[in-house]
Structures are given as C-alpha cells and as structure tokens.
Design an enzyme around this catalytic site. Structure first.
Site, short mmCIF file in Angstrom:
data_model
loop_
_atom_site.label_atom_id
_atom_site.label_comp_id
_atom_site.label_asym_id
_atom_site.label_seq_id
_atom_site.Cartn_x
_atom_site.Cartn_y
_atom_site.Cartn_z
N GLU A 133 43.74 11.22 -51.74
CA GLU A 133 44.83 10.44 -51.21
C GLU A 133 45.02 9.47 -52.04
OE1 GLU A 133 42.77 9.63 -47.56
OE2 GLU A 133 42.64 11.68 -47.07
N TYR A 166 31.04 23.86 -42.27
CA TYR A 166 32.51 24.04 -42.39
C TYR A 166 32.93 25.28 -42.94
CZ TYR A 166 37.22 22.07 -43.03
OH TYR A 166 38.40 21.64 -42.97
N1 LIG Z 1 39.77 13.24 -49.42
C1 LIG Z 1 39.26 14.65 -48.93
C2 LIG Z 1 38.33 14.67 -47.90
C3 LIG Z 1 38.08 15.79 -47.40
N2 LIG Z 1 38.63 16.90 -47.88
C4 LIG Z 1 38.05 18.23 -47.49
C5 LIG Z 1 36.86 18.48 -47.57
C6 LIG Z 1 36.40 18.43 -45.96
O1 LIG Z 1 35.12 19.15 -45.66
C7 LIG Z 1 37.52 18.88 -45.52
C8 LIG Z 1 37.73 18.69 -44.04
O2 LIG Z 1 37.56 17.03 -44.13
P1 LIG Z 1 37.57 16.38 -42.46
O3 LIG Z 1 36.62 17.19 -41.74
O4 LIG Z 1 37.67 14.98 -42.72
O5 LIG Z 1 39.16 16.76 -42.11
P2 LIG Z 1 39.73 17.15 -40.53
O6 LIG Z 1 38.56 16.70 -39.41
O7 LIG Z 1 40.96 16.61 -40.35
O8 LIG Z 1 39.66 18.85 -40.71
P3 LIG Z 1 38.79 19.86 -39.93
O9 LIG Z 1 39.51 19.66 -38.32
O10 LIG Z 1 39.11 21.33 -40.68
O11 LIG Z 1 37.51 19.50 -39.64
O12 LIG Z 1 38.39 18.42 -46.21
C9 LIG Z 1 39.38 16.93 -49.05
O13 LIG Z 1 39.91 17.74 -49.60
N3 LIG Z 1 39.69 15.64 -49.67
#
Ligand SMILES: Nc1ccn([C@H]2C[C@H](O)[C@@H](COP(=O)(O)OP(=O)(O)OP(=O)(O)O)O2)c(=O)n1
Length: 201
Positions: A133, A166
């Site tokens: 990001e 995961y």
């Molecule tokens: N800057 C980032 C942070 C994380 N990830 C990847 C690795 C994490 O294991 C996956 C999921 O991250 P989160 O658990 O923070 O995201 P969400 O909670 O939105 O997704 P989910 O519902 O699939 O857990 O995304 C990524 O590619 N880039």
C-alpha cells in the site's frame, strides 16, 4: 521472538519458510529481516463519477482501479498524496508457527514513501506475493523503479502453531495472490449474505 538473520536462513534451508526468488541473499537478508523488491505492476485509483466506494460492493472497487505495468528499467512516479497498490517481486510462504510483518525501509521513509498505509501482517499459512500500500506523504514526486528493494519483512515466532492457518478454511481471500490485489472486503461472510443477513439491501 523475532527471527535473526541466522534463524531466517535456517528456516529457509528447512524449506517451510520460503521467499522466492531470493536472488541476492547477501543484499536481501538483513540482521533481522529480509528486503523485498518492488514488482512492476501497480493498481491506481481513478477519480470517477461514483460518489464513493462502498467497501462491500466489489463492482465499485473495480470501477475505481486500473492496472499499470512498468518494465524493469522504467520508473513509476509516485506523486505527493498519491495512494497506489504495488506488489513484491517475491512470493512468500509463511509456516504455521510464524507471523510476518511488512515494514518500510528507512531510506525510502526518509523520502516520505510509506509501503503499508495500514495493513502489514502476513498470517501464518499465507502464501503469495505481498500487496504493498504505497503512498507519498511528502511534497516532491518520487521515482520508484521495479526491482528496487522497497520493503522488509520481519518474522515473529508464535508460542504455538496456528490451529487454523490462513488458507486452511474460512476467508483467506488473498491466498496465492499474484500481483497487486484490490480490496475484496465484499467477500467477507457478513457482507456476502449467509442466510443470517438481510439480502434485500
Ligand atoms: N500489506 C499486506 C498485508 C497483508 N497481505 C496478505 C497477507 C495476509 O495474510 C493476507 C490477509 O491480510 P489481513 O488478514 O490483514 O486481511 P483481511 O483480514 O482483510 O483478509 P482475510 O479476511 O482474508 O483475513 O493478505 C498483503 O498481501 N499485503
């Protein structure tokens, strides 16, 4: 406990932790982290006539996003105030007893470049490239070059391996992602309608 360079190399040799390709171990493996390189694919957010993104509406997220590819040797100019999604070159595999954190590099931070605006955690069990990001908090445009070391990953050992890593079952929307991926928050079960939600919204 955070892994040192020796711990990281030992886990890489064991094969359960993977970072691929790791082309230059001497340069990329740091005292307690591994530097990851910037890939050439970016997702930019366009201004449109949609009044706002409703995070749960996958089509609206898609409408805002366009992909740009920058070849190695070319540059992606990140302007002040811009926010784009990038990707690491490397694909990582995180074992069930580790969690990894995406961090910026100080040298880019000093140029006001942030590589994770909010989310920086790679779950135990996660496999895939990492979506970055990227934002520019400064006042000068900054040229980013695919292939440059842009972020670093640290690894923390869990007290016990995750019971539900995961990718194992629920959610895991980003497992095996290839290139930058836009938000899939609309796939969250509470928004997808599992029978307990009002689907007439
Ligand atoms: N800057 C980032 C942070 C994380 N990830 C990847 C690795 C994490 O294991 C996956 C999921 O991250 P989160 O658990 O923070 O995201 P969400 O909670 O939105 O997704 P989910 O519902 O699939 O857990 O995304 C990524 O590619 N880039």
């Amino acid at each position: 406990m955070i892994l040192s360079d020796a711990d990281i190399l030992s886990r890489l040799a064991d094969g359960d932790l993977a970072i691929e390709p790791l082309d230059d171990v001497d340069q990329q493996v740091q005292p307690a982290s591994v530097d990851l390189r910037l890939g050439g694919r970016f997702l930019e957010f366009q201004r449109t006539n949609i009044p706002c993104i409703h995070p749960t509406e996958a089509d609206e997220v898609g409408e805002y996003v366009t992909e740009t590819t920058v070849e190695e040797g070319d540059e992606f100019i990140l302007h002040p105030g811009d926010f784009v999604l990038g990707t690491t070159v490397e694909r990582v595999t995180i074992p069930d007893d580790l969690v990894a954190h995406v961090e910026g590099r100080s040298s880019l931070g000093r140029l006001a470049i942030v590589v994770h605006a909010t989310a920086g955690l790679c779950d135990p069990g996660y496999e895939g490239q990492i979506t970055l990001e990227l934002s520019n908090l400064g006042t000068a445009p900054v040229a980013l070059s695919p292939g440059m070391r842009v972020s670093q990953l640290t690894f923390t050992e869990l007290k016990s391996p995750a019971d539900r890593p995961y990718g194992a079952e629920r959610g895991s929307k980003y497992q095996n992602q290839d290139g930058p991926q836009a938000s899939r928050i609309g796939d969250d079960p509470e928004f997808a309608g599992d029978g307990s939600e009002d689907e007439t919204r």
